[in-house]
Design a protein around this motif. Structure first.
Motif: not given
Length: 298
Positions: A50-56, A133-137, A185-191
């Motif tokens: 999920a983190v790398g799917a939008s690296s380009s 969630a990752y990319l929008v942040v 700790v905060l359990k925020w995942g990829c975001a």
């Protein structure tokens, strides 16, 4: 803080200037590698995908932003080298305004169309939510990314490549600690990984701003130089926009390749993500030397 780039041995000047740039790039890529490792080890292969799917597309957007900052700084370094300080300060102000406009416009556009971008990249439905969630942040944090890149660029324009490196090294260590805090700790995942990255970038940008405000008087812009005119804007954009395109244009080919790779499934995307992190690490010396030479020639 400032250093003359027009007196002394040419090769020695370039190498001394490029070493902090290289170390800074290595730190930046190192925490990208660690970022991916933490996500993969704590959240699993799907989260890494999920983190790398939008690296380009990140490379496309962020590369353009970083490129225009470096292009704007070339006009600052030219004026500084010619000892035209009034002109230099006008370029600093105009560059700051155009950087702010760029940050606002691009961040709004890419946040609004974030889901569409992921659909174009054929991101698998299994990881779509985490990828979004990752990319929008990351996209929402573009103003903080540009803050550091513009201020560090104008510091390098007056010969100071060491201080931006120290701030970047600090933010890299901070990012690693925040990764663990936000994910475990905060359990925020990829975001949480994205928030850690943006927060660390913001800290490095604020440190550059404080340094300039309290220590680097030559970069202070008096009221008489705080204006925008057609002449300075055209010169800045004529240098900044092509530099931004130069930084990002190769990402278009990468987007085509990543779109095809994303369609293969999460395991392939995870492998692609890990490989891209290592590739970026290997490219650091060339990026640093290119930036050093462009500043020196200016």
């Amino acid at each position: 803080m400032q250093k003359s780039m027009i007196e002394g041995n040419t090769l020695k000047l370039i190498l001394n200037f490029s070493i902090p740039l290289l170390l800074g790039n290595l730190f930046q890529q190192f925490y990208n590698v660690v970022d991916a490792a933490i996500v993969g080890q704590t959240l699993g292969s799907k989260a890494l995908a999920a983190v790398g799917a939008s690296s380009s597309v990140q490379f496309l957007i962020l590369g353009f932003c970083m490129g225009i900052c470096q292009g704007f700084a070339i006009m600052v370094s030219q004026s500084y080298g010619a000892k035209r300080l009034d002109e230099m300060q006008t370029y600093i102000y105009a560059g700051a305004v155009w950087t702010a406009i760029t940050a606002f416009v691009i961040s709004i556009l890419v946040v609004v169309f974030c889901a569409d971008i992921l659909h174009i990249l054929q991101v698998n439905h299994e990881i779509f939510k985490d990828a979004y969630a990752y990319l929008v942040v990351i996209f929402a944090g573009i103003p903080f990314t540009l803050l550091y890149n513009y201020l560090s660029a104008i510091l390098r324009a007056i010969g100071d490549s060491k201080t931006p490196f120290f701030f970047l090294a600090f933010s890299a260590v901070l990012n690693i600690g925040l990764d663990f805090f936000c994910i475990l700790v905060l359990k925020w995942g990829c975001a949480g990984a994205a928030i850690a990255t943006i927060f660390a970038q913001a800290v490095s940008g604020i440190l550059c701003l404080l340094l300039i405000a309290f220590k680097v008087n030559v970069l202070h812009v008096p009221k008489s130089s705080r204006y925008m005119d057609k002449k300075h804007s055209i010169k800045l954009l004529a240098m900044g926009v092509p530099m931004g395109l130069q930084f990002s244009i190769t990402a278009i080919g990468s987007m085509v390749m990543q779109s095809a790779n994303n369609a293969l499934g999460t395991i392939y995307v995870s492998g692609f993500t890990a490989g891209m992190r290592i590739k970026s690490l290997m490219m650091c010396p060339f990026d640093a030397l290119g930036a050093a030479v462009s500043t020196f020639l200016s």
